[in-house]
Design a protein around this motif. Structure first.
Motif, PDB file in Angstrom:
ATOM      1  N   ASP A 285       0.839  -1.198   0.000  1.00 37.98           N
ATOM      2  CA  ASP A 285       0.000   0.000   0.000  1.00 37.98           C
ATOM      3  C   ASP A 285       0.877   1.251   0.000  1.00 37.98           C
ATOM      4  N   PRO A 286       0.800   2.079  -1.068  1.00 37.26           N
ATOM      5  CA  PRO A 286       1.632   3.289  -1.146  1.00 37.26           C
ATOM      6  C   PRO A 286       1.411   4.251   0.024  1.00 37.26           C
ATOM      7  N   ARG A 287       0.181   4.287   0.560  1.00 42.43           N
ATOM      8  CA  ARG A 287      -0.083   5.167   1.710  1.00 42.43           C
ATOM      9  C   ARG A 287       0.687   4.700   2.937  1.00 42.43           C
ATOM     10  N   ASP A 288       0.712   3.378   3.155  1.00 45.65           N
ATOM     11  CA  ASP A 288       1.493   2.838   4.272  1.00 45.65           C
ATOM     12  C   ASP A 288       2.980   3.124   4.069  1.00 45.65           C
ATOM     13  N   ALA A 289       3.435   2.975   2.829  1.00 45.47           N
ATOM     14  CA  ALA A 289       4.852   3.223   2.534  1.00 45.47           C
ATOM     15  C   ALA A 289       5.218   4.681   2.813  1.00 45.47           C
ATOM     16  N   ASP A 290       4.352   5.605   2.414  1.00 47.53           N
ATOM     17  CA  ASP A 290       4.617   7.023   2.672  1.00 47.53           C
ATOM     18  C   ASP A 290       4.592   7.328   4.168  1.00 47.53           C
ATOM     19  N   ASP A 291       3.672   6.706   4.889  1.00 42.01           N
ATOM     20  CA  ASP A 291       3.621   6.897   6.343  1.00 42.01           C
ATOM     21  C   ASP A 291       4.906   6.418   7.007  1.00 42.01           C
ATOM     22  N   ILE A 292       5.395   5.269   6.559  1.00 48.19           N
ATOM     23  CA  ILE A 292       6.628   4.720   7.125  1.00 48.19           C
ATOM     24  C   ILE A 292       7.801   5.649   6.821  1.00 48.19           C
ATOM     25  N   LEU A 293       7.882   6.148   5.599  1.00 48.65           N
ATOM     26  CA  LEU A 293       8.958   7.064   5.231  1.00 48.65           C
ATOM     27  C   LEU A 293       8.930   8.307   6.128  1.00 48.65           C
ATOM     28  N   GLN A 294       7.743   8.851   6.347  1.00 52.57           N
ATOM     29  CA  GLN A 294       7.628  10.011   7.233  1.00 52.57           C
ATOM     30  C   GLN A 294       8.054   9.661   8.657  1.00 52.57           C
ATOM     31  N   ASP A 295       7.647   8.482   9.140  1.00 48.86           N
ATOM     32  CA  ASP A 295       8.035   8.047  10.484  1.00 48.86           C
ATOM     33  C   ASP A 295       9.547   7.948  10.622  1.00 48.86           C
ATOM     34  N   VAL A 296      10.193   7.435   9.584  1.00 47.62           N
ATOM     35  CA  VAL A 296      11.649   7.269   9.626  1.00 47.62           C
ATOM     36  C   VAL A 296      12.333   8.629   9.767  1.00 47.62           C
ATOM     37  N   PHE A 297      11.915   9.577   8.959  1.00 44.42           N
ATOM     38  CA  PHE A 297      12.547  10.896   9.041  1.00 44.42           C
ATOM     39  C   PHE A 297      12.161  11.634  10.318  1.00 44.42           C
ATOM     40  N   TYR A 298      10.975  11.362  10.826  1.00 41.99           N
ATOM     41  CA  TYR A 298      10.595  11.927  12.128  1.00 41.99           C
ATOM     42  C   TYR A 298      11.529  11.384  13.212  1.00 41.99           C
ATOM     43  N   GLU A 299      11.806  10.087  13.162  1.00 37.92           N
ATOM     44  CA  GLU A 299      12.732   9.478  14.131  1.00 37.92           C
ATOM     45  C   GLU A 299      14.119  10.112  14.042  1.00 37.92           C
ATOM     46  N   LEU A 300      14.552  10.427  12.819  1.00 37.38           N
ATOM     47  CA  LEU A 300      15.849  11.076  12.639  1.00 37.38           C
ATOM     48  C   LEU A 300      15.859  12.452  13.303  1.00 37.38           C
ATOM     49  N   VAL A 301      14.792  13.218  13.084  1.00 29.02           N
ATOM     50  CA  VAL A 301      14.695  14.546  13.695  1.00 29.02           C
ATOM     51  C   VAL A 301      14.678  14.422  15.217  1.00 29.02           C
ATOM     52  N   GLU A 302      13.916  13.470  15.733  1.00 28.28           N
ATOM     53  CA  GLU A 302      13.850  13.271  17.183  1.00 28.28           C
ATOM     54  C   GLU A 302      15.197  12.838  17.754  1.00 28.28           C
ATOM     55  N   ALA A 303      15.871  11.938  17.070  1.00 22.88           N
ATOM     56  CA  ALA A 303      17.193  11.487  17.527  1.00 22.88           C
ATOM     57  C   ALA A 303      18.151  12.679  17.561  1.00 22.88           C
ATOM     58  N   ASN A 304      18.068  13.519  16.562  1.00 25.26           N
ATOM     59  CA  ASN A 304      18.910  14.710  16.512  1.00 25.26           C
ATOM     60  C   ASN A 304      18.553  15.680  17.645  1.00 25.26           C
ATOM     61  N   ARG A 305      17.265  15.857  17.872  1.00 27.43           N
ATOM     62  CA  ARG A 305      16.798  16.755  18.930  1.00 27.43           C
ATOM     63  C   ARG A 305      17.274  16.275  20.299  1.00 27.43           C
ATOM     64  N   LEU A 306      17.262  14.951  20.493  1.00 27.56           N
ATOM     65  CA  LEU A 306      17.691  14.366  21.772  1.00 27.56           C
ATOM     66  C   LEU A 306      19.201  14.158  21.827  1.00 27.56           C
ATOM     67  N   LEU A 307      19.893  14.618  20.784  1.00 27.44           N
ATOM     68  CA  LEU A 307      21.357  14.516  20.698  1.00 27.44           C
ATOM     69  C   LEU A 307      21.868  13.081  20.787  1.00 27.44           C
ATOM     70  N   MET A 308      21.108  12.160  20.190  1.00 25.81           N
ATOM     71  CA  MET A 308      21.535  10.762  20.147  1.00 25.81           C
ATOM     72  C   MET A 308      22.614  10.603  19.083  1.00 25.81           C
ATOM     73  N   PRO A 309      23.744  10.009  19.437  1.00 23.45           N
ATOM     74  CA  PRO A 309      24.783   9.816  18.414  1.00 23.45           C
ATOM     75  C   PRO A 309      24.385   8.694  17.440  1.00 23.45           C
ATOM     76  N   ILE A 310      24.526   8.971  16.163  1.00 23.15           N
ATOM     77  CA  ILE A 310      24.232   7.978  15.125  1.00 23.15           C
ATOM     78  C   ILE A 310      25.491   7.845  14.292  1.00 23.15           C
ATOM     79  N   GLU A 311      26.119   6.662  14.356  1.00 23.79           N
ATOM     80  CA  GLU A 311      27.384   6.462  13.646  1.00 23.79           C
ATOM     81  C   GLU A 311      27.197   6.324  12.142  1.00 23.79           C
ATOM     82  N   HIS A 312      26.348   5.421  11.727  1.00 26.60           N
ATOM     83  CA  HIS A 312      26.102   5.161  10.303  1.00 26.60           C
ATOM     84  C   HIS A 312      24.672   5.592  10.005  1.00 26.60           C
ATOM     85  N   VAL A 313      24.504   6.832   9.564  1.00 26.33           N
ATOM     86  CA  VAL A 313      23.167   7.396   9.376  1.00 26.33           C
ATOM     87  C   VAL A 313      22.365   6.569   8.376  1.00 26.33           C
ATOM     88  N   THR A 314      22.966   6.202   7.267  1.00 23.63           N
ATOM     89  CA  THR A 314      22.236   5.440   6.256  1.00 23.63           C
ATOM     90  C   THR A 314      21.765   4.102   6.815  1.00 23.63           C
TER      91      THR A 314
END
Length: 187
Positions: free
Chosen positions: A30-59
């Motif tokens: 389902d493309p809608r589910d796929a888009d939701d997941i993509l948004q969730d992933v980037f939201y997690e990245l923003v949150e990790a950055n906001r919380l200053l979580m170290p991420i070694e291999h971003v990709t």
């Protein structure tokens, strides 16, 4: 400082968005589910950055988050019995099984095919994280079935060095893939 962090996040999103979207869409019908997941992933990245979580291999981190969100989606939608994905191994036996034996059969239905592709993708990401010398030895020995003697003769690197490189690769891969193994054996 915050502007600099926002810029880095924007660069990561721009660089990885297309590849990540394709990764998710190949697994989520389902493309809608796929888009939701993509948004969730980037939201997690923003949150990790906001919380200053170290991420070694971003990709690798982004693809792990995407994989976890895909698994969550399938857990919500799947029937209760998901035993096709369970992999058993004997802790006392340190010998590696044939790689193909560890994967669900591609003919066992859509869930098994999904799990198989997911495991192959995770292995590929984990292999990409290895130093080149370790990756080459691991792939040659485990996936291509080449002997250490043969590799030593071809490369001029002695067998003990090749063994050491493979051992380092195995230790990294075990640690890196332990979470996905645990997720599927608990399911």
């Amino acid at each position: 400082m915050a502007l600099e962090q926002d810029q880095r996040i924007s660069e990561v999103v721009t660089r990885e968005q297309s590849r990540l979207r394709n990764f998710i869409r190949r697994r989520v019908p389902d493309p809608r589910d796929a888009d939701d997941i993509l948004q969730d992933v980037f939201y997690e990245l923003v949150e990790a950055n906001r919380l200053l979580m170290p991420i070694e291999h971003v990709t690798g981190w982004l693809f792990r988050v995407a994989r976890n969100r895909i698994i969550d989606l399938f857990r919500k939608k799947r029937p209760e019995n998901f035993s096709d994905a369970a992999v058993t191994h004997d802790d006392e036996d340190d010998e590696l099984l044939q790689f193909e034996d560890l994967l669900p059969s591609p003919d066992a239905g859509p869930e098994a095919l999904y799990v198989r592709n997911l495991l192959l993708d995770e292995l590929e990401l984990a292999l990409d994280e290895l130093p080149e010398e370790q990756r080459k030895v691991f792939v040659a020995h485990e996936l291509e079935g080449r002997s250490f003697k043969e590799m030593a003769a071809e490369t001029g690197v002695n067998v003990s060095t090749l063994l050491s490189r493979k051992r380092a690769a195995v230790l990294h891969l075990r640690e890196r893939l332990q979470n996905i193994y645990d997720e599927f054996t608990k399911a």
